[in-house]
Design a protein around this motif. Structure first.
Motif, PDB file in Angstrom:
ATOM      1  N   PRO A  44       3.425   7.778  -7.501  1.00 29.90           N
ATOM      2  CA  PRO A  44       2.395   7.273  -8.415  1.00 29.90           C
ATOM      3  C   PRO A  44       2.070   5.812  -8.125  1.00 29.90           C
ATOM      4  O   PRO A  44       2.940   5.032  -7.719  1.00 29.90           O
ATOM      5  N   SER A  45       0.819   5.460  -8.322  1.00 21.49           N
ATOM      6  CA  SER A  45       0.427   4.074  -8.087  1.00 21.49           C
ATOM      7  C   SER A  45       1.056   3.168  -9.138  1.00 21.49           C
ATOM      8  O   SER A  45       1.369   3.604 -10.252  1.00 21.49           O
ATOM      9  N   ARG A  46       1.206   1.925  -8.776  1.00 17.79           N
ATOM     10  CA  ARG A  46       1.788   0.949  -9.698  1.00 17.79           C
ATOM     11  C   ARG A  46       0.926   0.837 -10.949  1.00 17.79           C
ATOM     12  O   ARG A  46       1.444   0.743 -12.057  1.00 17.79           O
ATOM     13  N   GLN A  47      -0.400   0.864 -10.777  1.00 14.12           N
ATOM     14  CA  GLN A  47      -1.296   0.745 -11.927  1.00 14.12           C
ATOM     15  C   GLN A  47      -1.131   1.931 -12.872  1.00 14.12           C
ATOM     16  O   GLN A  47      -1.121   1.770 -14.084  1.00 14.12           O
ATOM     17  N   ASP A  67       8.166  -3.655  -5.460  1.00 14.10           N
ATOM     18  CA  ASP A  67       9.116  -4.046  -4.419  1.00 14.10           C
ATOM     19  C   ASP A  67       8.926  -3.213  -3.161  1.00 14.10           C
ATOM     20  O   ASP A  67       9.023  -3.714  -2.036  1.00 14.10           O
ATOM     21  N   ALA A  68       8.657  -1.917  -3.328  1.00 15.09           N
ATOM     22  CA  ALA A  68       8.466  -1.033  -2.170  1.00 15.09           C
ATOM     23  C   ALA A  68       7.202  -1.400  -1.417  1.00 15.09           C
ATOM     24  O   ALA A  68       7.146  -1.279  -0.190  1.00 15.09           O
ATOM     25  N   ASP A  69       6.183  -1.860  -2.136  1.00  8.28           N
ATOM     26  CA  ASP A  69       4.926  -2.241  -1.478  1.00  8.28           C
ATOM     27  C   ASP A  69       5.090  -3.500  -0.639  1.00  8.28           C
ATOM     28  O   ASP A  69       4.328  -3.733   0.290  1.00  8.28           O
ATOM     29  N   ARG A  70       6.084  -4.325  -0.965  1.00  6.19           N
ATOM     30  CA  ARG A  70       6.311  -5.571  -0.210  1.00  6.19           C
ATOM     31  C   ARG A  70       6.908  -5.299   1.156  1.00  6.19           C
ATOM     32  O   ARG A  70       6.790  -6.111   2.060  1.00  6.19           O
ATOM     33  N   LEU A  71       7.630  -4.185   1.301  1.00 11.79           N
ATOM     34  CA  LEU A  71       8.329  -3.903   2.573  1.00 11.79           C
ATOM     35  C   LEU A  71       7.393  -3.466   3.659  1.00 11.79           C
ATOM     36  O   LEU A  71       6.395  -3.110   3.701  1.00 11.79           O
TER      37      LEU A  71
END
Length: 66
Positions: free
Chosen positions: A15-18, A62-66
């Motif tokens: 699922p998206s963060r939003q 956090d996962a999107d930063r990797l």
């Protein structure tokens, strides 16, 4: 299969963060309404669900930063 199943199948696996933050806000609002109505147990349940979605959104960030 009804339309709900097709709509669900087309969503991404993660699922998206939003979307997670939207669910967080929904549960917070529900908890506040239940609290005002005197339903402490229902409010606590919704607060716990809200916390789950908040943590999931933070984990997604956090996962999107990797």
């Amino acid at each position: 299969m009804n339309n709900h199943h097709f709509a669900h199948r087309n969503r991404s696996a993660t699922p998206s963060r939003q979307r997670l933050l939207d669910r967080y806000k929904q549960y917070l609002q529900s908890a506040e309404l239940k609290s005002l109505a005197g339903d402490r147990v229902g409010a606590e349940n919704d607060y716990q669900h809200a916390e789950h979605f908040f943590r999931s959104a933070a984990q997604q960030k956090d996962a999107d930063r990797l």
